[in-house]
Design an enzyme around this catalytic site. Structure first.
Site, PDB file in Angstrom:
ATOM      1  N   THR A  87      34.976  38.749  46.056  1.00  0.00           N
ATOM      2  CA  THR A  87      35.516  39.068  47.378  1.00  0.00           C
ATOM      3  C   THR A  87      34.415  38.818  48.399  1.00  0.00           C
ATOM      4  O   THR A  87      33.323  39.394  48.305  1.00  0.00           O
ATOM      5  CB  THR A  87      35.978  40.538  47.417  1.00  0.00           C
TER       6      THR A  87
ATOM      7  N   ARG B  76      31.378  40.862  38.810  1.00  0.00           N
ATOM      8  CA  ARG B  76      31.472  39.804  39.821  1.00  0.00           C
ATOM      9  C   ARG B  76      32.451  40.066  40.959  1.00  0.00           C
ATOM     10  O   ARG B  76      32.597  39.226  41.839  1.00  0.00           O
ATOM     11  CB  ARG B  76      31.808  38.434  39.196  1.00  0.00           C
ATOM     12  N   ASP B  77      33.136  41.200  40.970  1.00  0.00           N
ATOM     13  CA  ASP B  77      34.048  41.479  42.085  1.00  0.00           C
ATOM     14  C   ASP B  77      34.113  42.976  42.389  1.00  0.00           C
ATOM     15  O   ASP B  77      35.182  43.554  42.546  1.00  0.00           O
ATOM     16  CB  ASP B  77      35.445  40.928  41.800  1.00  0.00           C
ATOM     17  N   ILE B  78      32.940  43.608  42.464  1.00  0.00           N
ATOM     18  CA  ILE B  78      32.895  45.018  42.830  1.00  0.00           C
ATOM     19  C   ILE B  78      33.192  45.127  44.321  1.00  0.00           C
ATOM     20  O   ILE B  78      32.519  44.516  45.148  1.00  0.00           O
ATOM     21  CB  ILE B  78      31.517  45.638  42.491  1.00  0.00           C
TER      22      ILE B  78
END
Length: 179
Positions: A68, A28-30
């Site tokens: 992000t 969920r935040d690559i």
């Protein structure tokens, strides 16, 4: 281009490991801050702090956007359920940035509203506007990774990694053949 394909393939293979566990894990935040490259050129994914184990109790409230802004999938922006395809979208944004030096939807305000809306409503600017010579096969894979609907993307990191590896190997084989 070849380094971008190599790094992205390694990133996707790491995601494939998380995506294919008995309990599927979605990062969920690559984004580039969560992807390290060792001196030896090995890609390492860090910060699973907002990861979600699918099928488990929710760790964040329903409808909350987590990630992000510049790398969030359309479904994340809208607070919908995430899946491995959500990480594929973020990996596609990382690949786009490696190829062009920019993200397709930059965060221009503190809240990121325009950026988030663009993930849902706009198509990324063509890579060719920022860099020439990117092979058509790579642009095709990137386009699929950045599809607005999760079911139109690669289903997980392994599927996209396989597509990149297959096409890259085919390309090298074609180049080595005598004319």
């Amino acid at each position: 281009v070849s380094k971008a394909v190599d790094f992205c393939t390694q990133l996707l293979e790491g995601l494939a490991f998380a995506h294919t566990r008995p309990v599927t894990i979605v990062h969920r935040d690559i984004n580039p801050r969560n992807v390290l490259v060792t001196k030896e050129g090995r890609v390492v994914i860090i910060d699973f702090g907002v990861a979600k184990a699918l099928g488990r109790n929710k760790m964040t409230k329903t409808g909350a956007a987590v990630g992000t802004c510049e790398y969030m999938s359309p479904e994340q922006v809208q607070g919908e359920e995430v899946s491995p395809a959500s990480d594929v979208y973020a990996a596609g944004i990382v690949l786009y940035k490696m190829l062009t030096g920019i993200v397709p939807f930059p965060q221009q305000t503190e809240g990121g509203f325009r950026c988030m809306r663009a993930h849902v409503e706009e198509e990324p600017p063509p890579v060719g506007e920022f860099r020439e010579g990117v092979p058509a096969w790579l642009l095709s894979i990137l386009t699929k990774a950045l599809a607005k609907k999760p079911f139109e993307r690669f289903s997980n990191g392994g599927d996209m990694a396989s597509a990149l590896q297959t096409r890259a190997v085919q390309r090298r084989v074609v180049r080595r053949r005598p004319a």
